[in-house]
Design an enzyme around this catalytic site. Structure first.
Site, PDB file in Angstrom:
ATOM      1  N   ARG A 220      -8.733   0.881  10.037  1.00 17.04           N
ATOM      2  CA  ARG A 220      -8.295  -0.482  10.330  1.00 17.04           C
ATOM      3  C   ARG A 220      -9.308  -1.214  11.195  1.00 17.04           C
ATOM      4  O   ARG A 220      -9.101  -2.383  11.509  1.00 17.04           O
ATOM      5  CB  ARG A 220      -6.969  -0.443  11.090  1.00 17.04           C
ATOM      6  CG  ARG A 220      -5.723  -0.679  10.227  1.00 17.04           C
ATOM      7  CD  ARG A 220      -4.526  -0.488  11.144  1.00 17.04           C
ATOM      8  NE  ARG A 220      -3.321  -1.142  10.744  1.00 17.04           N
ATOM      9  CZ  ARG A 220      -2.327  -0.569  10.063  1.00 17.04           C
ATOM     10  NH1 ARG A 220      -2.447   0.652   9.634  1.00 17.04           N
ATOM     11  NH2 ARG A 220      -1.218  -1.236   9.815  1.00 17.04           N
TER      12      ARG A 220
ATOM     13  N   ARG B 219      12.231  -1.891  10.501  1.00 16.30           N
ATOM     14  CA  ARG B 219      11.271  -1.460  11.516  1.00 16.30           C
ATOM     15  C   ARG B 219      11.147  -2.541  12.583  1.00 16.30           C
ATOM     16  O   ARG B 219      11.149  -3.727  12.271  1.00 16.30           O
ATOM     17  CB  ARG B 219       9.909  -1.231  10.857  1.00 16.30           C
ATOM     18  CG  ARG B 219       9.799   0.099  10.169  1.00 16.30           C
ATOM     19  CD  ARG B 219       8.583   0.216   9.289  1.00 16.30           C
ATOM     20  NE  ARG B 219       7.337  -0.268   9.871  1.00 16.30           N
ATOM     21  CZ  ARG B 219       6.146  -0.178   9.265  1.00 16.30           C
ATOM     22  NH1 ARG B 219       6.047   0.391   8.062  1.00 16.30           N
ATOM     23  NH2 ARG B 219       5.057  -0.642   9.820  1.00 16.30           N
TER      24      ARG B 219
ATOM     25  N   ARG C 135       0.875  -8.672  13.894  1.00 20.11           N
ATOM     26  CA  ARG C 135       0.204  -7.714  12.998  1.00 20.11           C
ATOM     27  C   ARG C 135      -0.758  -8.437  12.056  1.00 20.11           C
ATOM     28  O   ARG C 135      -1.831  -7.924  11.745  1.00 20.11           O
ATOM     29  CB  ARG C 135       1.239  -6.934  12.181  1.00 20.11           C
ATOM     30  CG  ARG C 135       1.960  -5.895  13.012  1.00 20.11           C
ATOM     31  CD  ARG C 135       3.215  -5.439  12.335  1.00 20.11           C
ATOM     32  NE  ARG C 135       2.971  -4.532  11.227  1.00 20.11           N
ATOM     33  CZ  ARG C 135       3.831  -4.334  10.228  1.00 20.11           C
ATOM     34  NH1 ARG C 135       4.978  -5.005  10.179  1.00 20.11           N
ATOM     35  NH2 ARG C 135       3.560  -3.477   9.289  1.00 20.11           N
TER      36      ARG C 135
ATOM     37  N   LYS D   7       0.834  -1.217   0.000  1.00 23.03           N
ATOM     38  CA  LYS D   7       0.000   0.000   0.000  1.00 23.03           C
ATOM     39  C   LYS D   7       0.866   1.263   0.000  1.00 23.03           C
ATOM     40  O   LYS D   7       0.605   2.194  -0.755  1.00 23.03           O
ATOM     41  CB  LYS D   7      -0.934   0.025   1.223  1.00 23.03           C
ATOM     42  CG  LYS D   7      -1.848  -1.172   1.333  1.00 23.03           C
ATOM     43  CD  LYS D   7      -2.830  -1.050   2.482  1.00 23.03           C
ATOM     44  CE  LYS D   7      -2.202  -1.000   3.864  1.00 23.03           C
ATOM     45  NZ  LYS D   7      -1.492  -2.228   4.270  1.00 23.03           N
TER      46      LYS D   7
ATOM     47  N   ARG E  73      11.847  -6.160   4.263  1.00 25.99           N
ATOM     48  CA  ARG E  73      11.626  -4.723   4.068  1.00 25.99           C
ATOM     49  C   ARG E  73      12.645  -3.901   4.865  1.00 25.99           C
ATOM     50  O   ARG E  73      12.996  -4.231   5.986  1.00 25.99           O
ATOM     51  CB  ARG E  73      10.214  -4.384   4.539  1.00 25.99           C
ATOM     52  CG  ARG E  73       9.852  -2.941   4.341  1.00 25.99           C
ATOM     53  CD  ARG E  73       8.378  -2.764   4.208  1.00 25.99           C
ATOM     54  NE  ARG E  73       7.715  -2.769   5.501  1.00 25.99           N
ATOM     55  CZ  ARG E  73       6.428  -2.470   5.650  1.00 25.99           C
ATOM     56  NH1 ARG E  73       5.685  -2.198   4.598  1.00 25.99           N
ATOM     57  NH2 ARG E  73       5.884  -2.494   6.821  1.00 25.99           N
TER      58      ARG E  73
END
Ligand code: AMP
Length: 208
Positions: free
Chosen positions: A88, A155, A166, A13, A122
Site C-alpha cells: 500500500r 466494519r 481511507r 479485491k 458492505r
C-alpha cells in the site's frame, strides 16, 4: 503465480481474490484480514493496530512488511500467492521486490462514487470474513451469513468518516504504486465497476 491486487478500498479485491484463490489454487493473503484476526484474538499485534484500523489509517510499514514476509515464507506459498491489500506504500513495494519476484499486478479501476456506494453497503461475517453488500450481493436471509447463520456486521472502517479517510490515504500513499508497477511493466488494468463474475473473467484474460 505471484500476483498483487491493487486498487482502492471497496474495489472488490477481496471478492475477486476468493474466486482467484480457487481457480489458481494459491493462497489469498489479505493483510486487512490478518490484522483483523489479530485484533479478534487480542494478540500483541492486534492491540497495537486496533485503533489504526478503526480510523482507517495505515499500520506502520515495518510492522506490515514483517507480517507479510513471515506469511509468504510459509510452505503453502511455494507455488505463488494472491496479495490483497499489500503493498500500500512505495516502501512496502520496495520491500516486496526484495522478498520475491511478482508475475503481475492487477489494477482494479473504479470511480470514487462507486467505491463509496460499495463500502457503505458492505457487511461482513465476523468469523469467516465473508463479504456481502446490502443491495449488490445480499445474503439469503437479511443480516445473516449464508453458511454460518451468524449476524453480519458493518466494519468500523466502513462507516462514513473512516471511508473518507481511507480514500484519502489511498490517493496519497497507494495510488503512486500504479505508476511504480506500470514502470516495471507488471500492471494489468481491469474495469472493476462490473459484477464480480465479469471482473474475474477479465482478470483471467489479463493474466493469460
Ligand atoms: P483492507 O481490509 O485491505 O481494507 O484493510 C483494512 C485496514 O488494515 C486498512 O485500512 C489498514 O488500516 C490496515 N492495512 C491493511 N493492509 C495494510 C498495508 N499493506 N499497510 C498498512 N496498513 C494496512
Amino acid at each position: 503465480m505471484k500476483i498483487v491486487l491493487l486498487g482502492p478500498p471497496g474495489a472488490g479485491k477481496g471478492t475477486i481474490a476468493v474466486k482467484a484463490k480457487e481457480f489458481y489454487a494459491i493462497p489469498h493473503i489479505s493483510t486487512g484480514d490478518l490484522f483483523r484476526n489479530n485484533i479478534k484474538n487480542e494478540t500483541e499485534l492486534g492491540k497495537k493496530v486496533k485503533t489504526i484500523l478503526a480510523e482507517g489509517g495505515l499500520v506502520p510499514d515495518s510492522v506490515t512488511i514483517e507480517m507479510v514476509k513471515n506469511r509468504i515464507a510459509e510452505p503453502d506459498c511455494k507455488n505463488g500467492f494472491i496479495l490483497d491489500g499489500f503493498p500500500r506504500t512505495i516502501a512496502q513495494a520496495d520491500a516486496l521486490a526484495e522478498m520475491t519476484e511478482l508475475d503481475a499486478v492487477v489494477n482494479f479501476v473504479i470511480e470514487k462514487d462507486d467505491v463509496i456506494k460499495r463500502l457503505s453497503g458492505r457487511r461482513m461475517c465476523p468469523s469467516t470474513g465473508r463479504l456481502y453488500h446490502i443491495i449488490f450481493n445480499p445474503p439469503k436471509v437479511e443480516g445473516k451469513d449464508d453458511e454460518t447463520g451468524e449476524d453480519l456486521i458493518q466494519r468500523d472502517d466502513d462507516k462514513p468518516q473512516a471511508i473518507s479517510h481511507r480514500l484519502e490515504v489511498y490517493v496519497e500513499q497507494t495510488q503512486p504504486l500504479i505508476d511504480y508497477y506500470r514502470g516495471k511493466k507488471l500492471l494489468k488494468d481491469i474495469d472493476a465497476s462490473k459484477a464480480p463474475a465479469e471482473v474475474f473473467e477479465n482478470m483471467k484474460e489479463a493474466l493469460k
